[in-house]
Design a protein around this motif. Structure first.
Motif, PDB file in Angstrom:
ATOM      1  N   MET A   1       0.851  -1.216   0.000  1.00 44.54           N
ATOM      2  CA  MET A   1       0.000   0.000   0.000  1.00 44.54           C
ATOM      3  C   MET A   1       0.881   1.259   0.000  1.00 44.54           C
ATOM      4  SD  MET A   1      -2.838   1.149   2.715  1.00 44.54           S
ATOM      5  CE  MET A   1      -3.599  -0.419   3.039  1.00 44.54           C
ATOM      6  N   ILE A   2       0.431   2.295  -0.747  1.00 42.48           N
ATOM      7  CA  ILE A   2       1.232   3.527  -0.781  1.00 42.48           C
ATOM      8  C   ILE A   2       0.790   4.362   0.413  1.00 42.48           C
ATOM      9  CG2 ILE A   2       2.071   5.275  -2.401  1.00 42.48           C
ATOM     10  CD1 ILE A   2      -0.302   3.954  -4.206  1.00 42.48           C
ATOM     11  N   ARG A   3       1.708   4.667   1.329  1.00 43.47           N
ATOM     12  CA  ARG A   3       1.296   5.373   2.550  1.00 43.47           C
ATOM     13  C   ARG A   3       1.649   6.841   2.518  1.00 43.47           C
ATOM     14  NH1 ARG A   3       1.815   0.537   6.692  1.00 43.47           N
ATOM     15  NH2 ARG A   3      -0.070  -0.375   5.884  1.00 43.47           N
ATOM     16  N   ALA A   4       2.917   7.078   2.135  1.00 47.99           N
ATOM     17  CA  ALA A   4       3.432   8.446   2.245  1.00 47.99           C
ATOM     18  C   ALA A   4       2.586   9.496   1.533  1.00 47.99           C
ATOM     19  CB  ALA A   4       4.873   8.493   1.783  1.00 47.99           C
ATOM     20  N   PRO A   5       1.997   9.231   0.348  1.00 53.50           N
ATOM     21  CA  PRO A   5       1.304  10.299  -0.371  1.00 53.50           C
ATOM     22  C   PRO A   5       0.278  11.031   0.469  1.00 53.50           C
ATOM     23  CG  PRO A   5       1.337   8.336  -1.686  1.00 53.50           C
ATOM     24  CD  PRO A   5       1.960   7.979  -0.404  1.00 53.50           C
ATOM     25  N   TYR A   6      -0.486  10.321   1.265  1.00 48.31           N
ATOM     26  CA  TYR A   6      -1.544  10.993   2.030  1.00 48.31           C
ATOM     27  C   TYR A   6      -0.956  11.941   3.064  1.00 48.31           C
ATOM     28  CZ  TYR A   6      -4.704   7.790  -0.233  1.00 48.31           C
ATOM     29  OH  TYR A   6      -5.407   7.111  -1.172  1.00 48.31           O
ATOM     30  N   TYR A   7       0.177  11.537   3.659  1.00 45.52           N
ATOM     31  CA  TYR A   7       0.796  12.429   4.643  1.00 45.52           C
ATOM     32  C   TYR A   7       1.426  13.629   3.946  1.00 45.52           C
ATOM     33  CZ  TYR A   7      -0.291   9.044   8.161  1.00 45.52           C
ATOM     34  OH  TYR A   7      -0.981   8.220   8.993  1.00 45.52           O
ATOM     35  N   ALA A   8       1.961  13.367   2.730  1.00 43.47           N
ATOM     36  CA  ALA A   8       2.527  14.497   1.970  1.00 43.47           C
ATOM     37  C   ALA A   8       1.410  15.470   1.617  1.00 43.47           C
ATOM     38  CB  ALA A   8       3.198  13.969   0.713  1.00 43.47           C
ATOM     39  N   ILE A   9       0.264  14.929   1.181  1.00 41.98           N
ATOM     40  CA  ILE A   9      -0.889  15.774   0.851  1.00 41.98           C
ATOM     41  C   ILE A   9      -1.303  16.563   2.086  1.00 41.98           C
ATOM     42  CG2 ILE A   9      -3.375  15.688   0.338  1.00 41.98           C
ATOM     43  CD1 ILE A   9      -2.737  13.292  -1.521  1.00 41.98           C
ATOM     44  N   ALA A  10      -1.369  15.862   3.231  1.00 43.14           N
ATOM     45  CA  ALA A  10      -1.802  16.522   4.478  1.00 43.14           C
ATOM     46  C   ALA A  10      -0.861  17.668   4.836  1.00 43.14           C
ATOM     47  CB  ALA A  10      -1.855  15.503   5.609  1.00 43.14           C
ATOM     48  N   THR A  11       0.444  17.458   4.651  1.00 48.11           N
ATOM     49  CA  THR A  11       1.415  18.509   5.001  1.00 48.11           C
ATOM     50  C   THR A  11       1.201  19.743   4.130  1.00 48.11           C
ATOM     51  OG1 THR A  11       2.923  16.712   5.420  1.00 48.11           O
ATOM     52  CG2 THR A  11       3.868  18.898   5.421  1.00 48.11           C
ATOM     53  N   VAL A  12       1.064  19.510   2.812  1.00 50.15           N
ATOM     54  CA  VAL A  12       0.871  20.648   1.900  1.00 50.15           C
ATOM     55  C   VAL A  12      -0.433  21.371   2.248  1.00 50.15           C
ATOM     56  CG1 VAL A  12       0.557  21.309  -0.511  1.00 50.15           C
ATOM     57  CG2 VAL A  12       2.208  19.537   0.079  1.00 50.15           C
ATOM     58  N   VAL A 368      -5.176   6.035  -7.051  1.00 53.47           N
ATOM     59  CA  VAL A 368      -5.167   4.676  -6.516  1.00 53.47           C
ATOM     60  C   VAL A 368      -6.180   3.794  -7.233  1.00 53.47           C
ATOM     61  CG1 VAL A 368      -5.460   3.309  -4.439  1.00 53.47           C
ATOM     62  CG2 VAL A 368      -4.361   5.520  -4.317  1.00 53.47           C
ATOM     63  N   ARG A 369      -7.395   4.342  -7.477  1.00 47.05           N
ATOM     64  CA  ARG A 369      -8.410   3.549  -8.173  1.00 47.05           C
ATOM     65  C   ARG A 369      -7.940   3.147  -9.556  1.00 47.05           C
ATOM     66  NH1 ARG A 369     -13.056   4.419  -5.057  1.00 47.05           N
ATOM     67  NH2 ARG A 369     -12.239   3.254  -3.297  1.00 47.05           N
ATOM     68  N   LEU A 372      -5.567   0.388  -9.350  1.00 42.48           N
ATOM     69  CA  LEU A 372      -6.286  -0.838  -9.021  1.00 42.48           C
ATOM     70  C   LEU A 372      -6.935  -1.406 -10.276  1.00 42.48           C
ATOM     71  CD1 LEU A 372      -6.791  -2.149  -6.223  1.00 42.48           C
ATOM     72  CD2 LEU A 372      -9.124  -1.305  -6.429  1.00 42.48           C
ATOM     73  N   ALA A 373      -7.561  -0.515 -11.067  1.00 43.39           N
ATOM     74  CA  ALA A 373      -8.236  -0.956 -12.287  1.00 43.39           C
ATOM     75  C   ALA A 373      -7.221  -1.571 -13.238  1.00 43.39           C
ATOM     76  CB  ALA A 373      -8.933   0.224 -12.946  1.00 43.39           C
ATOM     77  N   ARG A 374      -6.038  -0.934 -13.315  1.00 39.14           N
ATOM     78  CA  ARG A 374      -5.017  -1.454 -14.230  1.00 39.14           C
ATOM     79  C   ARG A 374      -4.561  -2.830 -13.773  1.00 39.14           C
ATOM     80  NH1 ARG A 374      -0.449   2.489 -14.624  1.00 39.14           N
ATOM     81  NH2 ARG A 374      -2.088   3.951 -15.136  1.00 39.14           N
ATOM     82  N   THR A 375      -4.373  -2.989 -12.463  1.00 36.38           N
ATOM     83  CA  THR A 375      -3.949  -4.283 -11.933  1.00 36.38           C
ATOM     84  C   THR A 375      -5.000  -5.342 -12.233  1.00 36.38           C
ATOM     85  OG1 THR A 375      -3.081  -2.989 -10.127  1.00 36.38           O
ATOM     86  CG2 THR A 375      -3.019  -5.351  -9.842  1.00 36.38           C
TER      87      THR A 375
END
Ligand code: ADP
Length: 603
Positions: A1-12, A368-369, A372-375
């Motif tokens: 699972m990709i975790r960091a992006p959401y925290y990066a988004i939250a920081t910005v 992310v969706r 997921l669709a591509r996978t």
């Protein structure tokens, strides 16, 4: 699972919301929200002590207007002295001389007043005090300042500076002095965080504008007595007994110190009434303090992090629920804090919650969706591919199975045995080749494999493929006719090209009725080598022709013909041809037959 992006988004988002929270429009909206909270949470009790003694239009009209004001006030003070009030605050700047008789009369009335507080104003760009005349000042117990700071954006008077300093002379707010004297407190005790007057402690937040106090306006007006009433009937002054009287001008024509309050909308309140509200705020201990910058930043941080954590660790709707809860919390935070005496802004936490929530949701939705669709697509593709391989493997496998079973079960002649062993050998080699080809094509499609670049004769490819397809054709009494074979060399991957030609031949046989003919030839045209496979089979119509070569597409006609297929062969053929720099051409007519041509550049 990709975790960091959401925290990066939250920081910005957090940084943006903190900045956004301090822009003028946000501050204005915070003010509006504050006013609304203020009206929603009015102080529980009406005014207890404060009464406005109003110099209204009627008073001026009946008692000589503004020119006779000092005499009128003197009369009112005299009328009150029998009551007497706890304190009298005169909200007028009595700094200039008028007629000596009037001033003397006023000074005499003032001296008779038990506790008198006079007003002073800042003049010359807030550098000097405009003081009451010495005769008046001598009669007063204190002189306070009349400043109430209207908001710089909307002009609403929400706060009062508790003290003002000019020319090294510090003045406390008029109402503050009135409160001190009315309660008989000794003086003001200042400490780091509060100002103590007797038993009352006014919190002073540790901020730049630290000596400001929020005014808790009451939703019901401060009781007001028109001065005219007590002048005409001194007995009526009894209502002012033990009250703190705020004497000031309320007349529409004269009162210039009118200000907007959270209740007044477009009708401003006279300054004297505002001072009475300030007095009641202090007397009833209804203090509000602004939230500190660090508390606001912390709230924004918690809201942003909570949303990001929701999106990181929770699936789908649960993450959205967390985001919505954050947004609701952000909106209710000022409300909750207001009830506990803290003025919290709305915009910064709301911006933090909304921005983080929306951006994380958008990221989840679009990035992310899509991944997921591509996978899932890849998974489906591989399932189909496996289905295809297993189907293609069936015929060599059954040949191997059948031959080996016969060899084990029957006494066969040496010749027959050799023949079968050779068949097992060649079929198992074909199997291996098939697996290799399949893997190569898959890797080619993924762009992971470089095409082999070696020269070979197409003629050889055709002869080999025709030979291999012949047993299949004979089963249906179909004749494979090899026409003109031009001696032309191309550069590429021979095995893949064999796969393509063989596939076209087997399709031609599969989709043709018995006792027909399949022609294959090789021509050269304008520097291109053209391998054509022509049959007299079921053919295709225009619509079907357009979709041919799409993965997993099979015509209804082919389905009905009873031939099993996967609809993947032709897509691989066209990929192979494409990788050789050419293209696959198809012409066809229903019931008459089809012609597939591999058109690739000759070497
Ligand atoms: P499969 O033959 O396994 O279904 P292909 O990809 O080789 O898969 O072919 C796709 C479809 O194209 C076939 O199902 C059939 O409907 C049509 N088709 C291919 N070759 C011919 C042909 N020679 N004549 C008529 N239809 C054909």
């Amino acid at each position: 699972m990709i975790r960091a992006p959401y925290y990066a988004i939250a920081t910005v988002c957090l940084l943006f919301s903190l900045l956004a929270g301090w822009i003028p429009i946000a501050l204005q909206m915070d003010n509006n929200y504050y006013d609304w909270l203020m009206r929603l949470n009015p102080p529980p009790h009406p005014a207890r002590d404060a009464v406005v003694l109003a110099v209204d239009d009627l008073t001026l009209q009946r008692h000589g207007g503004s020119r006779n004001l000092r005499r009128t006030i003197a009369n009112a003070l005299d009328a009150m002295s029998a009551a007497p009030p706890k304190a009298v605050v005169v909200d007028l700047i009595l700094s200039d001389d008028s007629s000596p008789e009037d001033d003397a009369a006023l000074a005499a009335a003032m001296r008779k007043t038990r506790t008198l507080i006079l007003a002073s104003d800042l003049v010359s760009n807030a550098e000097q005090w405009e003081n009451p005349l010495p005769a008046f000042r001598a009669a007063a117990k204190a002189v306070g300042h009349v400043h109430v700071l209207p908001d710089r954006f909307d002009g609403v008077a929400r706060q009062v500076p508790l003290e003002r300093l000019a020319a090294l002379d510090r003045r406390w707010a008029l109402s503050l002095e009135a409160f001190r004297l009315a309660t008989g407190a000794e003086g003001f005790i200042e400490s780091n965080r509060e100002l103590t007057i007797g038993k009352t402690r006014i919190p002073i937040p540790g901020r730049l504008d630290q000596n400001m106090m929020y005014i808790r306006y009451r939703n019901v007006a401060i009781p007001s007595v028109p001065m005219n009433e007590i002048l005409e009937d001194h007995g009526k002054a009894a209502v002012l007994k033990d009250k703190v009287v705020f004497l000031g001008v309320t007349s529409q024509s004269m009162a210039r110190d009118r200000l907007l309050t959270p209740y007044s909308f477009s009708v401003p309140l006279p300054g004297v009434a505002i001072h009475a509200h300030i007095y009641e705020t202090i007397a009833q201990g209804e203090f509000l303090v602004p939230a500190s910058h660090s508390a606001i930043a912390l709230a924004c941080l918690i809201l942003a992090l909570a949303s990001a954590t929701g999106f990181t660790f929770l699936a789908g709707w649960q993450a959205y629920v967390v985001a919505v809860v954050q947004i609701v919390l952000a909106h209710s935070l000022p409300h909750t804090m207001f009830s506990s005496g803290v003025v919290f802004p709305l915009m910064a936490p709301a911006a933090s919650a909304w921005m983080t929530g929306l951006t994380c949701a958008a990221y989840l939705h679009f990035v992310v969706r899509r991944q997921l669709a591509r996978t899932q697509q890849d998974k489906a593709r591989y399932q189909q591919a496996i289905h295809f391989v297993s189907h293609e493997m069936r015929s060599p496998l059954s040949a191997i199975q059948g031959s080996s079973e016969m060899m084990g079960r029957y006494n066969l002649s040496e010749d027959k045995r050799k023949q079968m062993a050779a068949m097992i050998h060649s079929e198992s080699k074909r199997l291996g080749k098939m697996i290799q080809t399949f893997l190569d094509v898959e890797r080619l499609g993924e762009g992971q494999m470089e095409l082999k670049r070696e020269p070979f004769l197409l003629e050889d490819v055709i002869t080999v493929c025709a030979g291999r397809a012949r047993p299949l054709a004979e089963g249906k009494h179909i004749n494979i006719y090899i026409g003109d074979l031009a001696a032309v060399e191309i550069s590429g991957d021979r095995e893949l090209m064999e796969y393509a030609v063989y596939n076209l031949l087997t399709n031609a046989i599969k989709y043709s009725p018995e006792r027909t003919q399949v022609n294959i030839d090789l021509r050269v045209n304008g520097g291109n080598a053209r391998v054509s496979v022509q049959d007299q089979g079921i053919g295709m119509d225009e619509k079907e022709l357009k979709r041919i070569g799409t993965r997993f597409y099979r015509t209804e006609r082919a389905e009905k013909s009873g031939e099993v297929g996967t609809g993947i062969g032709l897509s691989i053929v066209s990929q192979i041809v494409h990788h050789h720099g050419g293209k696959l051409e198809v012409t066809s007519a229903v019931g008459k037959g089809s012609c597939f041509t591999i058109n690739v550049p000759a070497k």
